[in-house]
Design a protein around this motif. Structure first.
Motif, PDB file in Angstrom:
ATOM      1  N   TRP A  97       0.851  -1.194   0.000  1.00 50.12           N
ATOM      2  CA  TRP A  97       0.000   0.000   0.000  1.00 50.12           C
ATOM      3  C   TRP A  97       0.881   1.237   0.000  1.00 50.12           C
ATOM      4  O   TRP A  97       1.601   1.518   0.967  1.00 50.12           O
ATOM      5  CB  TRP A  97      -0.919  -0.016   1.216  1.00 50.12           C
ATOM      6  CG  TRP A  97      -1.775  -1.254   1.269  1.00 50.12           C
ATOM      7  CD1 TRP A  97      -1.416  -2.475   1.765  1.00 50.12           C
ATOM      8  CD2 TRP A  97      -3.118  -1.395   0.802  1.00 50.12           C
ATOM      9  NE1 TRP A  97      -2.449  -3.366   1.624  1.00 50.12           N
ATOM     10  CE2 TRP A  97      -3.509  -2.739   1.043  1.00 50.12           C
ATOM     11  CE3 TRP A  97      -4.025  -0.521   0.209  1.00 50.12           C
ATOM     12  CZ2 TRP A  97      -4.765  -3.218   0.708  1.00 50.12           C
ATOM     13  CZ3 TRP A  97      -5.286  -0.982  -0.117  1.00 50.12           C
ATOM     14  CH2 TRP A  97      -5.646  -2.319   0.125  1.00 50.12           C
ATOM     15  N   ALA A  98       0.841   1.964  -1.111  1.00 49.89           N
ATOM     16  CA  ALA A  98       1.653   3.167  -1.275  1.00 49.89           C
ATOM     17  C   ALA A  98       0.902   4.127  -2.195  1.00 49.89           C
ATOM     18  O   ALA A  98      -0.110   3.786  -2.784  1.00 49.89           O
ATOM     19  CB  ALA A  98       3.021   2.813  -1.855  1.00 49.89           C
ATOM     20  N   GLU A  99       1.420   5.329  -2.326  1.00 48.88           N
ATOM     21  CA  GLU A  99       0.734   6.372  -3.077  1.00 48.88           C
ATOM     22  C   GLU A  99       0.800   6.132  -4.579  1.00 48.88           C
ATOM     23  O   GLU A  99       1.725   5.472  -5.084  1.00 48.88           O
ATOM     24  CB  GLU A  99       1.345   7.726  -2.744  1.00 48.88           C
ATOM     25  CG  GLU A  99       1.119   8.167  -1.307  1.00 48.88           C
ATOM     26  CD  GLU A  99       1.802   9.479  -1.007  1.00 48.88           C
ATOM     27  OE1 GLU A  99       1.091  10.451  -0.698  1.00 48.88           O
ATOM     28  OE2 GLU A  99       3.034   9.539  -1.095  1.00 48.88           O
ATOM     29  N   ALA A 100      -0.168   6.679  -5.298  1.00 45.30           N
ATOM     30  CA  ALA A 100      -0.164   6.628  -6.755  1.00 45.30           C
ATOM     31  C   ALA A 100       1.111   7.282  -7.290  1.00 45.30           C
ATOM     32  O   ALA A 100       1.589   8.278  -6.749  1.00 45.30           O
ATOM     33  CB  ALA A 100      -1.393   7.335  -7.310  1.00 45.30           C
ATOM     34  N   GLY A 101       1.659   6.690  -8.326  1.00 48.28           N
ATOM     35  CA  GLY A 101       2.892   7.195  -8.911  1.00 48.28           C
ATOM     36  C   GLY A 101       4.143   6.531  -8.381  1.00 48.28           C
ATOM     37  O   GLY A 101       5.236   6.739  -8.942  1.00 48.28           O
ATOM     38  N   GLU A 102       4.020   5.732  -7.319  1.00 49.93           N
ATOM     39  CA  GLU A 102       5.185   5.029  -6.765  1.00 49.93           C
ATOM     40  C   GLU A 102       5.764   4.101  -7.830  1.00 49.93           C
ATOM     41  O   GLU A 102       5.067   3.274  -8.407  1.00 49.93           O
ATOM     42  CB  GLU A 102       4.771   4.215  -5.543  1.00 49.93           C
ATOM     43  CG  GLU A 102       5.911   3.519  -4.824  1.00 49.93           C
ATOM     44  CD  GLU A 102       6.754   4.454  -3.970  1.00 49.93           C
ATOM     45  OE1 GLU A 102       7.970   4.227  -3.882  1.00 49.93           O
ATOM     46  OE2 GLU A 102       6.190   5.402  -3.393  1.00 49.93           O
ATOM     47  N   PRO A 103       7.070   4.207  -8.141  1.00 47.60           N
ATOM     48  CA  PRO A 103       7.669   3.366  -9.180  1.00 47.60           C
ATOM     49  C   PRO A 103       7.732   1.890  -8.786  1.00 47.60           C
ATOM     50  O   PRO A 103       7.929   1.558  -7.618  1.00 47.60           O
ATOM     51  CB  PRO A 103       9.084   3.941  -9.330  1.00 47.60           C
ATOM     52  CG  PRO A 103       9.027   5.300  -8.722  1.00 47.60           C
ATOM     53  CD  PRO A 103       8.019   5.211  -7.623  1.00 47.60           C
ATOM     54  N   LYS A 165      12.880   0.181 -13.733  1.00 43.28           N
ATOM     55  CA  LYS A 165      11.525   0.685 -13.519  1.00 43.28           C
ATOM     56  C   LYS A 165      10.689   0.363 -14.755  1.00 43.28           C
ATOM     57  O   LYS A 165      11.070   0.697 -15.875  1.00 43.28           O
ATOM     58  CB  LYS A 165      11.548   2.194 -13.278  1.00 43.28           C
ATOM     59  CG  LYS A 165      10.157   2.816 -13.185  1.00 43.28           C
ATOM     60  CD  LYS A 165      10.217   4.329 -13.147  1.00 43.28           C
ATOM     61  CE  LYS A 165       8.831   4.941 -13.299  1.00 43.28           C
ATOM     62  NZ  LYS A 165       8.861   6.425 -13.335  1.00 43.28           N
ATOM     63  N   PHE A 166       9.529  -0.278 -14.559  1.00 45.32           N
ATOM     64  CA  PHE A 166       8.701  -0.626 -15.703  1.00 45.32           C
ATOM     65  C   PHE A 166       7.230  -0.249 -15.509  1.00 45.32           C
ATOM     66  O   PHE A 166       6.418  -0.419 -16.436  1.00 45.32           O
ATOM     67  CB  PHE A 166       8.800  -2.133 -16.003  1.00 45.32           C
ATOM     68  CG  PHE A 166       8.158  -3.016 -14.964  1.00 45.32           C
ATOM     69  CD1 PHE A 166       6.855  -3.475 -15.129  1.00 45.32           C
ATOM     70  CD2 PHE A 166       8.856  -3.393 -13.820  1.00 45.32           C
ATOM     71  CE1 PHE A 166       6.260  -4.283 -14.179  1.00 45.32           C
ATOM     72  CE2 PHE A 166       8.268  -4.204 -12.878  1.00 45.32           C
ATOM     73  CZ  PHE A 166       6.962  -4.647 -13.041  1.00 45.32           C
ATOM     74  N   ALA A 167       6.871   0.265 -14.330  1.00 46.16           N
ATOM     75  CA  ALA A 167       5.469   0.600 -14.071  1.00 46.16           C
ATOM     76  C   ALA A 167       5.395   1.533 -12.877  1.00 46.16           C
ATOM     77  O   ALA A 167       6.393   1.783 -12.185  1.00 46.16           O
ATOM     78  CB  ALA A 167       4.665  -0.671 -13.803  1.00 46.16           C
ATOM     79  N   THR A 168       4.187   2.058 -12.640  1.00 44.95           N
ATOM     80  CA  THR A 168       3.903   2.841 -11.434  1.00 44.95           C
ATOM     81  C   THR A 168       2.546   2.429 -10.880  1.00 44.95           C
ATOM     82  O   THR A 168       1.683   1.915 -11.603  1.00 44.95           O
ATOM     83  CB  THR A 168       3.878   4.358 -11.735  1.00 44.95           C
ATOM     84  OG1 THR A 168       2.925   4.628 -12.768  1.00 44.95           O
ATOM     85  CG2 THR A 168       5.240   4.864 -12.159  1.00 44.95           C
ATOM     86  N   ILE A 169       2.365   2.646  -9.587  1.00 45.26           N
ATOM     87  CA  ILE A 169       1.077   2.377  -8.950  1.00 45.26           C
ATOM     88  C   ILE A 169       0.042   3.368  -9.478  1.00 45.26           C
ATOM     89  O   ILE A 169       0.319   4.551  -9.644  1.00 45.26           O
ATOM     90  CB  ILE A 169       1.205   2.484  -7.422  1.00 45.26           C
ATOM     91  CG1 ILE A 169       2.030   1.305  -6.881  1.00 45.26           C
ATOM     92  CG2 ILE A 169      -0.159   2.517  -6.754  1.00 45.26           C
ATOM     93  CD1 ILE A 169       2.243   1.335  -5.382  1.00 45.26           C
ATOM     94  N   GLY A 170      -1.152   2.850  -9.746  1.00 43.79           N
ATOM     95  CA  GLY A 170      -2.201   3.681 -10.318  1.00 43.79           C
ATOM     96  C   GLY A 170      -3.128   4.277  -9.272  1.00 43.79           C
ATOM     97  O   GLY A 170      -3.159   3.853  -8.113  1.00 43.79           O
ATOM     98  N   CYS A 171      -3.891   5.272  -9.689  1.00 45.32           N
ATOM     99  CA  CYS A 171      -4.881   5.904  -8.820  1.00 45.32           C
ATOM    100  C   CYS A 171      -6.260   5.299  -9.094  1.00 45.32           C
ATOM    101  O   CYS A 171      -6.459   4.603 -10.097  1.00 45.32           O
ATOM    102  CB  CYS A 171      -4.912   7.410  -9.047  1.00 45.32           C
ATOM    103  SG  CYS A 171      -5.326   7.884 -10.737  1.00 45.32           S
ATOM    104  N   TYR A 172      -7.194   5.527  -8.184  1.00 48.40           N
ATOM    105  CA  TYR A 172      -8.549   5.063  -8.457  1.00 48.40           C
ATOM    106  C   TYR A 172      -9.307   6.166  -9.196  1.00 48.40           C
ATOM    107  O   TYR A 172      -8.987   7.346  -9.041  1.00 48.40           O
ATOM    108  CB  TYR A 172      -9.258   4.636  -7.159  1.00 48.40           C
ATOM    109  CG  TYR A 172      -9.455   5.686  -6.095  1.00 48.40           C
ATOM    110  CD1 TYR A 172     -10.570   6.528  -6.104  1.00 48.40           C
ATOM    111  CD2 TYR A 172      -8.534   5.827  -5.047  1.00 48.40           C
ATOM    112  CE1 TYR A 172     -10.764   7.481  -5.112  1.00 48.40           C
ATOM    113  CE2 TYR A 172      -8.720   6.776  -4.057  1.00 48.40           C
ATOM    114  CZ  TYR A 172      -9.830   7.597  -4.086  1.00 48.40           C
ATOM    115  OH  TYR A 172     -10.019   8.542  -3.107  1.00 48.40           O
TER     116      TYR A 172
END
Length: 226
Positions: A97-103, A165-172
């Motif tokens: 569980w981390a913020e959106a945009g986290e690599p 780095k190949f992705a980031t965490i998304g937002c809802y």
């Protein structure tokens, strides 16, 4: 112990998937967490506030946990309660569980096995599956609840290096309409799936799926007493 588990246990060269400076805190979404039983978390904004403000102490920590957990939160999501099949509540991966945009970084050398926008309420949202080979054994890792940008410029067979780095965490709501987090899962045999794979099983099928999907901490190596 499966052959895959043995191989993962003996290797030590995995790169951190998330390189957050925040300490990790283990989160509990089972019935033993009494704070959950009296909450209506069907609204994602309410659920997110509960996770980051309360469980993670004002976003002081990064959350971790969930492998093999029987989660009561899925009772509030129709995606896991199809009338034509057994209700699903056993979590097959680990959530960070981390913020959106986290690599998000590859734990070891990989090729893209598949990717998809699993665009249903409660589903993975943008999803990437990587294939890896260790000691001549091929297996996959799944990354769910990503940003839509993570799917750009991908193609099946694309090489990704360890620690790249190949992705980031998304937002809802694009991430499946969940509080921002990464679902990380190891898959021993993915069969015919492309860009998707069950991340939650029924209680009746849990032995099969947990054998197929070993503990992600074999790769994450995050202290269990966090």
């Amino acid at each position: 112990m499966s052959k895959l588990q043995e191989i993962l246990e003996k290797h030590e060269e995995f790169a951190p998937i998330i390189q957050s400076a925040k300490p990790f805190k283990k989160l509990d979404f089972s019935a033993s967490n009494q704070a959950l039983t009296s909450r209506d978390l069907s609204e994602t904004s309410v659920f997110s506030k509960f996770v980051f403000d309360e469980m993670l102490a004002g976003n002081t920590f990064a959350g971790i946990g969930g492998y093999g957990e029987n989660r009561i939160i899925y009772r509030q999501r129709k995606h896991f309660n199809n009338e034509d099949e057994q209700p699903r509540s056993i979590h097959l991966g680990t959530d960070i569980w981390a913020e959106a945009g986290e690599p998000i970084y590859a734990p070891l050398n990989a090729k893209v096995h598949g990717f998809a926008f699993n665009n249903h309420y409660g589903d993975y949202g943008p999803t990437i599956i990587l294939a890896h080979t260790l000691d001549n054994l091929t297996f996959c890792t799944l990354y769910g609840h990503l940003s839509l940008e993570s799917l750009e410029d991908l193609f099946v067979g694309k090489s990704i290096a360890a620690n790249e780095k190949f992705a980031t965490i998304g937002c809802y709501p694009e991430n499946g309409d969940w509080p921002t987090h990464l679902h990380f899962q190891i898959i021993g045999n993915i069969g015919d799936y492309k860009g998707d794979f069950p991340g939650v099983s029924s209680i009746q099928d849990q032995e099969h799926y947990l054998n197929l999907c070993p503990d992600p901490n074999l790769i994450l190596r995050i202290a269990e007493n966090c």
